[in-house]
Design a protein around this motif. Structure first.
Motif, PDB file in Angstrom:
ATOM      1  N   ALA A  94       0.815  -1.210   0.000  1.00 45.19           N
ATOM      2  CA  ALA A  94       0.000   0.000   0.000  1.00 45.19           C
ATOM      3  C   ALA A  94       0.851   1.264   0.000  1.00 45.19           C
ATOM      4  N   ALA A  95       2.043   1.202   0.574  1.00 44.57           N
ATOM      5  CA  ALA A  95       2.904   2.382   0.675  1.00 44.57           C
ATOM      6  C   ALA A  95       3.385   2.874  -0.680  1.00 44.57           C
ATOM      7  N   VAL A  96       3.257   2.062  -1.724  1.00 47.35           N
ATOM      8  CA  VAL A  96       3.720   2.506  -3.034  1.00 47.35           C
ATOM      9  C   VAL A  96       2.938   3.722  -3.514  1.00 47.35           C
ATOM     10  N   ILE A  97       1.699   3.877  -3.084  1.00 51.07           N
ATOM     11  CA  ILE A  97       0.897   5.031  -3.506  1.00 51.07           C
ATOM     12  C   ILE A  97       1.549   6.318  -3.008  1.00 51.07           C
ATOM     13  N   ASP A  98       1.985   6.340  -1.754  1.00 55.12           N
ATOM     14  CA  ASP A  98       2.657   7.523  -1.219  1.00 55.12           C
ATOM     15  C   ASP A  98       3.948   7.811  -1.977  1.00 55.12           C
ATOM     16  N   SER A  99       4.681   6.766  -2.318  1.00 56.29           N
ATOM     17  CA  SER A  99       5.937   6.964  -3.036  1.00 56.29           C
ATOM     18  C   SER A  99       5.701   7.489  -4.445  1.00 56.29           C
ATOM     19  N   MET A 100       4.644   7.041  -5.084  1.00 53.73           N
ATOM     20  CA  MET A 100       4.292   7.595  -6.394  1.00 53.73           C
ATOM     21  C   MET A 100       3.985   9.083  -6.282  1.00 53.73           C
ATOM     22  N   ARG A 101       3.188   9.434  -5.309  1.00 48.95           N
ATOM     23  CA  ARG A 101       2.843  10.843  -5.088  1.00 48.95           C
ATOM     24  C   ARG A 101       4.084  11.678  -4.838  1.00 48.95           C
ATOM     25  N   ASP A 102       5.016  11.157  -4.034  1.00 44.86           N
ATOM     26  CA  ASP A 102       6.223  11.908  -3.705  1.00 44.86           C
ATOM     27  C   ASP A 102       7.144  12.046  -4.906  1.00 44.86           C
ATOM     28  N   ALA A 103       7.212  11.005  -5.737  1.00 48.60           N
ATOM     29  CA  ALA A 103       8.024  11.090  -6.944  1.00 48.60           C
ATOM     30  C   ALA A 103       7.470  12.150  -7.890  1.00 48.60           C
ATOM     31  N   LYS A 104       6.149  12.227  -8.000  1.00 53.45           N
ATOM     32  CA  LYS A 104       5.530  13.265  -8.822  1.00 53.45           C
ATOM     33  C   LYS A 104       5.853  14.642  -8.271  1.00 53.45           C
ATOM     34  N   ALA A 105       5.809  14.776  -6.958  1.00 50.05           N
ATOM     35  CA  ALA A 105       6.097  16.068  -6.337  1.00 50.05           C
ATOM     36  C   ALA A 105       7.534  16.522  -6.586  1.00 50.05           C
ATOM     37  N   MET A 106       8.439  15.566  -6.804  1.00 48.92           N
ATOM     38  CA  MET A 106       9.838  15.883  -7.106  1.00 48.92           C
ATOM     39  C   MET A 106      10.042  16.235  -8.575  1.00 48.92           C
ATOM     40  N   GLY A 107       8.992  16.089  -9.384  1.00 53.33           N
ATOM     41  CA  GLY A 107       9.089  16.438 -10.790  1.00 53.33           C
ATOM     42  C   GLY A 107       9.317  15.265 -11.725  1.00 53.33           C
ATOM     43  N   PHE A 108       9.237  14.045 -11.207  1.00 56.31           N
ATOM     44  CA  PHE A 108       9.425  12.862 -12.041  1.00 56.31           C
ATOM     45  C   PHE A 108       8.087  12.343 -12.550  1.00 56.31           C
ATOM     46  N   GLU A 109       8.105  11.820 -13.770  1.00 56.10           N
ATOM     47  CA  GLU A 109       6.960  11.060 -14.238  1.00 56.10           C
ATOM     48  C   GLU A 109       6.994   9.683 -13.580  1.00 56.10           C
ATOM     49  N   VAL A 110       5.828   9.037 -13.508  1.00 54.75           N
ATOM     50  CA  VAL A 110       5.718   7.766 -12.801  1.00 54.75           C
ATOM     51  C   VAL A 110       5.190   6.687 -13.732  1.00 54.75           C
ATOM     52  N   GLY A 111       5.936   5.595 -13.807  1.00 53.87           N
ATOM     53  CA  GLY A 111       5.508   4.417 -14.544  1.00 53.87           C
ATOM     54  C   GLY A 111       5.233   3.268 -13.591  1.00 53.87           C
ATOM     55  N   LEU A 112       4.422   2.327 -14.031  1.00 51.83           N
ATOM     56  CA  LEU A 112       4.035   1.189 -13.191  1.00 51.83           C
ATOM     57  C   LEU A 112       4.013  -0.071 -14.029  1.00 51.83           C
ATOM     58  N   HIS A 113       4.673  -1.123 -13.545  1.00 54.51           N
ATOM     59  CA  HIS A 113       4.518  -2.467 -14.089  1.00 54.51           C
ATOM     60  C   HIS A 113       3.616  -3.237 -13.135  1.00 54.51           C
ATOM     61  N   THR A 114       2.553  -3.828 -13.632  1.00 57.01           N
ATOM     62  CA  THR A 114       1.637  -4.547 -12.747  1.00 57.01           C
ATOM     63  C   THR A 114       1.046  -5.764 -13.438  1.00 57.01           C
ATOM     64  N   CYS A 115       0.735  -6.769 -12.635  1.00 54.42           N
ATOM     65  CA  CYS A 115       0.056  -7.958 -13.140  1.00 54.42           C
ATOM     66  C   CYS A 115      -1.460  -7.808 -13.045  1.00 54.42           C
TER      67      CYS A 115
END
Length: 241
Positions: A94-115
């Motif tokens: 579940a913590a990955v959601i917070d990390s995605m948000r924080d990466a966006k806040a740093m100016g990075f685009e976010v990609g996800l690999h998921t099954c």
């Protein structure tokens, strides 16, 4: 994939740190058209026999934390387009959601690999995600023979539906081992995806590197793909072993 010095983890406000098995600092293949780093998160509920990261199925494989990831990203502003959260299955945490948000806040685009095993969490993640690589493992009613899970096809289909509804750019991709999927299975998958509006699909020939070795070391070739399938997609690719 490299290992960095383990950190203490981001635990502000009681937040649990991510469990990360390794980080690839630079990749041009994990997000087409982007230069990204890749964080391989530990944990996955499924047990696909062709998995090349099977050592990450256990949460105990997480030797690093999000602190390690963000320490690295802080030094790569302006050098990387984005960060890809991969696995394992990143949405198991579940913590990955917070990390995605924080990466966006740093100016990075976010990609996800998921099954696609966690459609509810995926819907939440899509708020922060710019691109998704979604594994399509089999015809929906035959999913469990690949994942060795329970009702996994229904969850994967729900995840595909969520991505289509979101409008987020994505790639569907199917790993093809002839023991697990027949020509007819591949045809069923391709036609179903096209009918649902999927525009980008990649067939990935099985590679034994990194797997448990339980499958015969066999592969498939482009001429084995039913001839009508490539024309069904705006973007189609056969990825060789």
């Amino acid at each position: 994939m490299i290992s960095l010095t383990p950190g203490v983890g981001c635990q502000e406000g009681g937040r649990r740190p991510l469990r990360i098995g390794g980080i690839t600092p630079f990749s041009t293949v994990d997000w087409p058209g982007k230069l990204a780093c890749v964080a391989f998160l530990a944990g996955c509920p499924w047990d696909c026999p062709y998995c090349q990261n099977h050592v990450l199925r256990s949460p105990e494989a997480g030797r690093l934390t999000d602190q390690d990831l963000f320490d690295f990203l802080a030094k790569r502003r302006g050098l990387l387009d984005g960060v890809v959260f991969s696995g394992g299955e990143p949405l198991v945490q579940a913590a990955v959601i917070d990390s995605m948000r924080d990466a966006k806040a740093m100016g990075f685009e976010v990609g996800l690999h998921t099954c696609g095993a966690f459609p509810e969490r995926l819907r939440e993640a899509l708020t922060y995600v710019d691109w998704v690589g979604l594994d399509i493992k089999a015809p929906w009613d035959a999913y469990d023979r690949v994942t060795r899970g329970h009702e996994s096809g229904a969850r994967a289909l729900e995840s595909l539906t969520a991505i289509l509804e979101s409008g987020v750019e994505f790639e569907a991709r199917t790993t093809w081992h002839p023991v697990l999927l027949s020509d007819a299975d591949i045809a069923t998958i391709g036609h179903d995806l096209a009918d649902r509006g999927v525009r980008t699909w990649a067939i990935q020939a099985y590679r034994s590197a990194g797997t448990t070795g339980e499958l015969p070391d066999e592969t498939v070739y482009p001429p084995e793909v039913p001839a009508d399938l490539p024309q069904l997609f705006e973007n189609y690719e056969f990825r060789r072993a």
